[in-house]
Motif scaffolding. Structure first.
Motif, PDB file in Angstrom:
ATOM      1  N   HIS A  94       0.858  -1.177   0.000  1.00 34.08           N
ATOM      2  CA  HIS A  94       0.000   0.000   0.000  1.00 34.08           C
ATOM      3  C   HIS A  94       0.900   1.234   0.000  1.00 34.08           C
ATOM      4  N   ALA A  95       0.473   2.272  -0.714  1.00 35.83           N
ATOM      5  CA  ALA A  95       1.243   3.516  -0.757  1.00 35.83           C
ATOM      6  C   ALA A  95       0.321   4.686  -0.463  1.00 35.83           C
ATOM      7  N   HIS A  96       0.888   5.703   0.142  1.00 38.12           N
ATOM      8  CA  HIS A  96       0.166   6.929   0.449  1.00 38.12           C
ATOM      9  C   HIS A  96       1.127   8.090   0.241  1.00 38.12           C
ATOM     10  N   VAL A  97       0.609   9.172  -0.323  1.00 38.23           N
ATOM     11  CA  VAL A  97       1.428  10.372  -0.512  1.00 38.23           C
ATOM     12  C   VAL A  97       1.262  11.245   0.712  1.00 38.23           C
ATOM     13  N   ASP A  98       2.373  11.540   1.381  1.00 44.38           N
ATOM     14  CA  ASP A  98       2.361  12.355   2.590  1.00 44.38           C
ATOM     15  C   ASP A  98       2.217  13.820   2.207  1.00 44.38           C
ATOM     16  N   SER A  99       1.106  14.406   2.583  1.00 43.39           N
ATOM     17  CA  SER A  99       0.859  15.798   2.211  1.00 43.39           C
ATOM     18  C   SER A  99       1.147  16.778   3.348  1.00 43.39           C
ATOM     19  N   LEU A 137      12.659   5.780  -4.805  1.00 39.62           N
ATOM     20  CA  LEU A 137      11.317   6.282  -4.488  1.00 39.62           C
ATOM     21  C   LEU A 137      11.349   7.750  -4.089  1.00 39.62           C
ATOM     22  N   ASP A 138      10.238   8.426  -4.333  1.00 39.18           N
ATOM     23  CA  ASP A 138      10.107   9.828  -3.949  1.00 39.18           C
ATOM     24  C   ASP A 138      10.025   9.961  -2.431  1.00 39.18           C
ATOM     25  N   ILE A 153       4.893   3.911   2.673  1.00 41.57           N
ATOM     26  CA  ILE A 153       4.649   2.584   2.110  1.00 41.57           C
ATOM     27  C   ILE A 153       4.389   1.604   3.254  1.00 41.57           C
ATOM     28  N   VAL A 154       3.372   0.771   3.093  1.00 39.36           N
ATOM     29  CA  VAL A 154       3.109  -0.315   4.036  1.00 39.36           C
ATOM     30  C   VAL A 154       3.175  -1.624   3.257  1.00 39.36           C
ATOM     31  N   VAL A 155       3.975  -2.558   3.752  1.00 41.91           N
ATOM     32  CA  VAL A 155       4.120  -3.869   3.131  1.00 41.91           C
ATOM     33  C   VAL A 155       3.571  -4.909   4.095  1.00 41.91           C
ATOM     34  N   ARG A 156       2.585  -5.678   3.625  1.00 39.35           N
ATOM     35  CA  ARG A 156       2.007  -6.747   4.438  1.00 39.35           C
ATOM     36  C   ARG A 156       2.460  -8.077   3.855  1.00 39.35           C
ATOM     37  N   ALA A 157       3.175  -8.848   4.664  1.00 40.01           N
ATOM     38  CA  ALA A 157       3.696 -10.135   4.215  1.00 40.01           C
ATOM     39  C   ALA A 157       2.616 -11.205   4.289  1.00 40.01           C
ATOM     40  N   ASN A 158       2.539 -12.010   3.254  1.00 46.73           N
ATOM     41  CA  ASN A 158       1.648 -13.161   3.240  1.00 46.73           C
ATOM     42  C   ASN A 158       2.412 -14.384   3.738  1.00 46.73           C
ATOM     43  N   PRO A 159       1.705 -15.446   4.122  1.00 51.48           N
ATOM     44  CA  PRO A 159       2.412 -16.648   4.600  1.00 51.48           C
ATOM     45  C   PRO A 159       3.444 -17.186   3.618  1.00 51.48           C
ATOM     46  N   LEU A 216       4.938  -2.057  -5.639  1.00 42.26           N
ATOM     47  CA  LEU A 216       5.206  -0.616  -5.676  1.00 42.26           C
ATOM     48  C   LEU A 216       4.816  -0.006  -7.020  1.00 42.26           C
ATOM     49  N   SER A 217       5.049  -0.747  -8.099  1.00 44.28           N
ATOM     50  CA  SER A 217       4.751  -0.201  -9.424  1.00 44.28           C
ATOM     51  C   SER A 217       3.253   0.005  -9.630  1.00 44.28           C
ATOM     52  N   SER A 218       2.426  -0.716  -8.889  1.00 37.97           N
ATOM     53  CA  SER A 218       0.989  -0.480  -9.011  1.00 37.97           C
ATOM     54  C   SER A 218       0.461   0.428  -7.893  1.00 37.97           C
ATOM     55  N   ALA A 219       1.018   0.347  -6.696  1.00 39.55           N
ATOM     56  CA  ALA A 219       0.504   1.124  -5.567  1.00 39.55           C
ATOM     57  C   ALA A 219       0.885   2.603  -5.647  1.00 39.55           C
ATOM     58  N   VAL A 220       2.082   2.916  -6.096  1.00 37.43           N
ATOM     59  CA  VAL A 220       2.533   4.303  -6.114  1.00 37.43           C
ATOM     60  C   VAL A 220       1.729   5.153  -7.115  1.00 37.43           C
ATOM     61  N   PRO A 221       1.542   4.705  -8.354  1.00 38.23           N
ATOM     62  CA  PRO A 221       0.716   5.519  -9.264  1.00 38.23           C
ATOM     63  C   PRO A 221      -0.722   5.687  -8.769  1.00 38.23           C
ATOM     64  N   ARG A 222      -1.265   4.647  -8.142  1.00 35.49           N
ATOM     65  CA  ARG A 222      -2.622   4.730  -7.594  1.00 35.49           C
ATOM     66  C   ARG A 222      -2.679   5.791  -6.481  1.00 35.49           C
ATOM     67  N   ALA A 223      -1.646   5.822  -5.645  1.00 39.49           N
ATOM     68  CA  ALA A 223      -1.606   6.822  -4.562  1.00 39.49           C
ATOM     69  C   ALA A 223      -1.477   8.229  -5.141  1.00 39.49           C
ATOM     70  N   ARG A 224      -0.713   8.383  -6.210  1.00 36.33           N
ATOM     71  CA  ARG A 224      -0.552   9.692  -6.852  1.00 36.33           C
ATOM     72  C   ARG A 224      -1.884  10.138  -7.466  1.00 36.33           C
ATOM     73  N   GLU A 225      -2.637   9.209  -8.066  1.00 35.37           N
ATOM     74  CA  GLU A 225      -3.942   9.533  -8.646  1.00 35.37           C
ATOM     75  C   GLU A 225      -4.917   9.997  -7.568  1.00 35.37           C
TER      76      GLU A 225
END
Length: 93
Positions: free
Chosen positions: A4-9, A51-52, A57-63, A81-90
């Protein structure tokens, strides 16, 4: 893994990007969880320069992370990251 990604404003940044890891008991016993955490921290440290600084960024590990090779974890984190970062920017726009 799930990324998961979030842009810190906020106006005040302590530095970045910043990573958070979630490694639950579903991944394994304490020794296994700590090993997975160390491996993910190492990979995150390698990716910091790419990365900017305004990203959280939050990384959740699966089993499956417990048995994954280093290369698999790197590939999965980069993919996430390649999918979460653009989504967070949008969402920020």
């Amino acid at each position: 893994m799930v990324v998961h990604a979030h842009v810190d404003s906020s106006d005040v940044r302590v530095g970045g990007p910043r990573f958070g890891l979630v490694v639950s008991k579903a991944v394994g016993d304490s020794v296994t969880r700590h090993r997975v955490s160390r491996r993910l921290r190492h990979i995150a440290a390698e990716l910091l320069a790419e990365l900017d600084p305004d990203l959280l960024i939050v990384v959740r590990a699966n089993p499956a992370s417990a048995a994954a090779s280093h290369d698999d974890l790197v590939r999965d984190m980069r993919s996430g990251l390649s999918s979460a970062v653009p989504r967070a920017r949008e969402e920020r726009s």
